[in-house]
Design a protein around this motif. Sequence first.
Motif, short mmCIF file in Angstrom:
data_model
loop_
_atom_site.label_atom_id
_atom_site.label_comp_id
_atom_site.label_asym_id
_atom_site.label_seq_id
_atom_site.Cartn_x
_atom_site.Cartn_y
_atom_site.Cartn_z
N ARG A 1 1.20 -1.70 -0.29
CA ARG A 1 0.17 -0.16 0.28
C ARG A 1 1.13 1.24 0.08
N TYR A 2 2.00 1.30 0.85
CA TYR A 2 2.62 2.05 0.93
C TYR A 2 3.76 2.51 -0.64
N GLU B 1 2.21 1.34 -3.46
CA GLU B 1 1.43 2.25 -4.94
C GLU B 1 1.45 3.35 -4.35
N ARG B 2 1.06 4.50 -3.18
CA ARG B 2 0.61 5.91 -3.04
C ARG B 2 2.21 6.76 -3.05
N PHE B 3 3.23 6.31 -2.76
CA PHE B 3 4.48 6.73 -2.80
C PHE B 3 5.83 6.65 -3.49
N SER B 4 6.18 7.50 -4.16
CA SER B 4 7.83 7.15 -4.73
C SER B 4 8.83 7.34 -3.22
#
Length: 184
Positions: free
Chosen positions: A30-31, A33-36
Motif C-alpha cells: 500500500r505504501y 503504490e501511494r508514494f515514490s
Amino acid sequence: MPPRPSRGAPKERCSPPPLDTAALERLALRYVERFSTTRGRLTDYLLRKIRERGWEGAAADPAALAEKMAALGYVNDLAFGEARAAAMARRGLGQRRVSVAFRQAGIAEEDAAALAPAIEDRAVQAALTFARKKRIGPFATALPDRALREKQIGTMIRGGHDFTLSRRIATMAPGASVDDLSHD
C-alpha cells in the motif's frame, strides 16, 4: 433553548491488532503504490508501524521486505534520486542540499555517486534559478552594498551552491547577461 440530548457515551477506539508477515507485506504494498520511495524510507516506515502496532509471529525483517519490493520493481532508489535531484534543481537548490536530501531519503552512496554528474551539469542553471528567485546579482533591482552582497553569497551557500559560483553570481551587476555563466 433545551439542552441537546446526549448520544450516549463516546465510543472507545480499539487498537489495531499486532502485525504479522502478511499484514506487513500489505502495508508495504500500500505504501509503495501511494508514494515514490526508497528502500531506506520503506524500511523506516515498516519499522515505525511495527513499533506502533506490535509484532506477532516470527521475527520481522523490514529491510528484506524493502529489498523484495525493489527486486519486484516497486522501489527504485536511482529513479527516486533522479526525480528528487531534478525537482530540487528546478527549485534552485544546489548540490550540497541535494546530497543531504539523498542521505535523508536513504539513497545508497553508489546511487548518489551515479547521479552526481547530472547534478553537476545542472549546477549553474540551479544557481541562476535560485538567484532569480532571491533577486541576487543580475536579477537584483539595484547594486547592493558590500554587506548585502555578503549576505546574498551566504544565502546562496545555504541553498547548497558552491562558494565560487555564488560569489560570481552575487557580484554581477543588475541586468548583466548570464550567458557567459551558462556556458562554463
